[in-house]
Structures are given as structure tokens and as C-alpha cells.
Write an enzyme that holds these catalytic residues in place. Structure first.
Site, PDB file in Angstrom:
ATOM      1  N   GLY A   1       1.354  -0.703  -4.140  1.00  0.00           N
ATOM      2  CA  GLY A   1       0.604  -0.769  -2.885  1.00  0.00           C
ATOM      3  C   GLY A   1       0.998   0.271  -1.858  1.00  0.00           C
TER       4      GLY A   1
ATOM      5  CG  ASP B   1      -4.226   1.817  -8.061  1.00  0.00           C
ATOM      6  OD1 ASP B   1      -4.929   2.268  -8.974  1.00  0.00           O
ATOM      7  OD2 ASP B   1      -4.056   2.405  -6.975  1.00  0.00           O
TER       8      ASP B   1
ATOM      9  CG  ASP C   1      -4.589  -3.491  -4.611  1.00  0.00           C
ATOM     10  OD1 ASP C   1      -4.585  -2.383  -4.053  1.00  0.00           O
ATOM     11  OD2 ASP C   1      -3.871  -3.774  -5.598  1.00  0.00           O
TER      12      ASP C   1
ATOM     13  CG  ASN D   1      -6.300   9.993  -7.100  1.00  0.00           C
ATOM     14  OD1 ASN D   1      -6.889  11.058  -7.003  1.00  0.00           O
ATOM     15  ND2 ASN D   1      -4.976   9.906  -7.091  1.00  0.00           N
TER      16      ASN D   1
ATOM     17  NE  ARG E   1      -0.930  11.039  -4.049  1.00  0.00           N
ATOM     18  CZ  ARG E   1      -2.012  11.769  -3.785  1.00  0.00           C
ATOM     19  NH1 ARG E   1      -1.888  13.041  -3.433  1.00  0.00           N
ATOM     20  NH2 ARG E   1      -3.223  11.254  -3.848  1.00  0.00           N
TER      21      ARG E   1
ATOM     22  CG  ASP F   1      -1.096  -5.531  -7.776  1.00  0.00           C
ATOM     23  OD1 ASP F   1      -1.646  -5.025  -6.772  1.00  0.00           O
ATOM     24  OD2 ASP F   1      -0.397  -4.868  -8.566  1.00  0.00           O
TER      25      ASP F   1
ATOM     26  CB  SER G   1      -5.389   4.861  -4.637  1.00  0.00           C
ATOM     27  OG  SER G   1      -5.643   6.016  -5.417  1.00  0.00           O
TER      28      SER G   1
HETATM   29  C1  GL1 Z   1      -1.106   5.772  -4.027  1.00  0.00           C
HETATM   30  C2  GL1 Z   1       0.218   5.732  -4.761  1.00  0.00           C
HETATM   31  C3  GL1 Z   1       0.104   4.801  -5.976  1.00  0.00           C
HETATM   32  C4  GL1 Z   1      -0.386   3.412  -5.576  1.00  0.00           C
HETATM   33  C5  GL1 Z   1      -1.657   3.573  -4.745  1.00  0.00           C
HETATM   34  C6  GL1 Z   1      -2.093   2.240  -4.147  1.00  0.00           C
HETATM   35  O1  GL1 Z   1      -2.123   6.282  -4.856  1.00  0.00           O
HETATM   36  O2  GL1 Z   1       0.579   7.034  -5.200  1.00  0.00           O
HETATM   37  O3  GL1 Z   1       1.355   4.707  -6.621  1.00  0.00           O
HETATM   38  O4  GL1 Z   1       0.621   2.722  -4.852  1.00  0.00           O
HETATM   39  O5  GL1 Z   1      -1.487   4.474  -3.655  1.00  0.00           O
HETATM   40  O6  GL1 Z   1      -2.436   1.340  -5.126  1.00  0.00           O
HETATM   41  P1  GL1 Z   1      -2.676   7.806  -4.846  1.00  0.00           P
HETATM   42  O7  GL1 Z   1      -1.540   8.657  -5.206  1.00  0.00           O
HETATM   43  O8  GL1 Z   1      -3.769   7.741  -5.887  1.00  0.00           O
HETATM   44  O9  GL1 Z   1      -3.211   8.108  -3.474  1.00  0.00           O
HETATM   45 MG    MG Z   2      -2.106  -2.984  -6.301  1.00  0.00          MG
END
Ligand code: GL1
Ligand code: MG
Length: 214
Positions: free
Chosen positions: A44, A9, A7, A117, A47, A169, A115
Site C-alpha cells: 500500500g 494490488d 485497492d 501503474n 514507490r 489488503d 500505484s
Molecule cells: C506503488 C508501489 C507498489 C505498491 C503500490 C500500491 O506502485 O511501488 O509497491 O505499494 O504503489 O499498491 P507503483 O510503483 O506502481 O506506483
Molecule cells: Mg494492496
């Protein structure tokens, strides 16, 4: 064990802080109560699923799907400003060295993150080249706790799930790993979760689990 799927983040980098700050800004501007404890429930999740939890404390006019999409976009804009400013110095001590040692032992390495990103963060922090495969929010239709992101990572690596350890995590990530038939290694909050197979305290503790396949 032939491969590790990480993972991102909260495991490889502490971007969870930036996601918190972005949601906090969105919530504060709309008088929605939001704190670190609520933020912990977002770990995890995608968004969109995160927004639904943030909105549990929203008492304003009903929001349409377009309103929710706009909120997600605004949160992402705020968050990306933090993520784009990251550098290799944001990689916690021991993470890069541990990944390189796992590589040297012949283990295959992948990222499995919800994510969208992921590649931005890995590029900015100089970690992109360490991994043999990246599975992220851009190649899945179901976020954790669904195992899709890890199953795709294993497929990209060409290693069956039973031979891969997932390092997480988040409880949602441990649930995803177990649902996919992976060995689940928990760090941080997930180290205390009962479904976790093995708990580690420092990232470098992984080296005690890693075989030498050379
Ligand atoms: C999305 C959520 C974040 C986090 C990641 C997974 O990321 O918005 O808060 O939970 O997934 O680690 P992102 O917005 O970057 O697609
Ligand atoms: Mg994580």
C-alpha cells in the site's frame, strides 16, 4: 452502503508478486538483504516510501535524492515489464463476476490505489471498464495511510465517505480508510488487522455485504 472503493494490488489482482520481484532484483544487485517479510511492510505504500524501507538494510555509500529517484525508476522499469505482460487470465477467479454483480445491484465502483501503474494494470487485465471512477498515484500528493486517494475516489463517484466501503489488503490502506471516515473491509493480511471493520476471506464474500439498490 452505496459504493465500493477497491485497492488494486493484492485485492483485484496479485501484482504484489511483481513488485516484490522488482524490489528483490534491485536489492540483490546491491547486496541489500530483502525478503518477503520486508516486502509485506511495503503493501500500500508509494514507490518512494517503499524504497526507504528497502534501504534500511543498505550499508553502502550515501545516496543522493537523484540516486534514489534512479533506483525508483529502475524498479519501475522492471515492474512494468511484468505488468505489461498481464492478461485477463491474471484476474483471480470470482473477482470479475463479483464486480459485475455489484454493478447489477446498483452499487457504484471505484479503484483507490497508490500505484502510478493502475491504468496499465486495469487495461491489461480487462478490468478498466468495470469501474465508474479511478483514483490512483497520479492524482494524489499523499499516499496511504493518508486518506487522500480514497477521498478523491469518493469525490469522483459523488458519494460521501460514510456511504462507501473500502476494500483493502494492507494495514496502511485500512488506516487510510478509517482516517477518511469510510467503512473498512479487510481481505488477506488486512483481514487480521484490529482496525478492520469487517473481514472477508474470499472476494465474492463481498456480496454478503452489498445492498441491492435497484
Ligand atoms: C506503488 C508501489 C507498489 C505498491 C503500490 C500500491 O506502485 O511501488 O509497491 O505499494 O504503489 O499498491 P507503483 O510503483 O506502481 O506506483
Ligand atoms: Mg494492496
Amino acid at each position: 452502503m452505496k459504493a465500493f472503493i477497491f485497492d488494486m494490488d493484492g485485492v483485484l489482482v496479485h501484482t504484489d508478486r511483481f513488485h516484490y520481484l522488482a524490489w528483490k532484483e534491485i536489492a540483490d544487485a546491491r547486496d541489500i538483504y530483502f525478503d518477503e517479510r520486508i516486502n509485506d511492510r511495503l503493501r500500500g505504500l508509494s514507490r518512494e516510501a517503499s524504497l526507504e524501507i528497502v534501504l534500511e538494510r543498505y550499508h553502502g555509500a550515501p545516496l543522493s535524492a537523484a540516486d534514489k529517484a534512479a533506483l525508483c525508476a529502475e524498479k519501475n522499469d522492471i515492474c512494468r515489464r511484468y505488468l505489461a505482460a498481464m492478461t485477463p487470465a491474471d484476474v483471480p477467479e470470482g473477482v470479475r463476476e463479483t464486480l459485475e454483480e455489484l454493478c447489477a445491484r446498483g452499487c457504484r465502483l471505484a479503484v483507490g490505489s497508490s500505484s502510478k501503474n493502475t491504468k496499465l494494470v486495469l487495461e491489461r487485465t480487462g478490468l478498466l471498464d468495470v469501474f465508474d471512477a479511478i483514483s490512483d498515484g497520479t492524482n494524489i500528493t499523499r499516499a496511504k495511510p493518508d486518506p487522500e486517494v480514497f477521498l478523491k475516489a469518493a469525490e469522483f463517484l459523488g458519494v460521501p465517505p460514510a456511504d462507501c466501503a473500502v476494500v483493502e489488503d494492507a494495514e496502511a490502506g485500512i488506516d487510510a480508510a478509517k482516517a477518511g471516515g469510510f467503512i473498512a473491509i479487510g481481505i488477506g493480511p488486512a483481514a487480521r488487522y484490529e482496525k478492520t471493520d469487517h473481514s472477508i476471506h474470499e472476494f465474492s464474500d463481498l456480496l454478503t455485504w452489498a445492498p441491492d439498490l435497484t
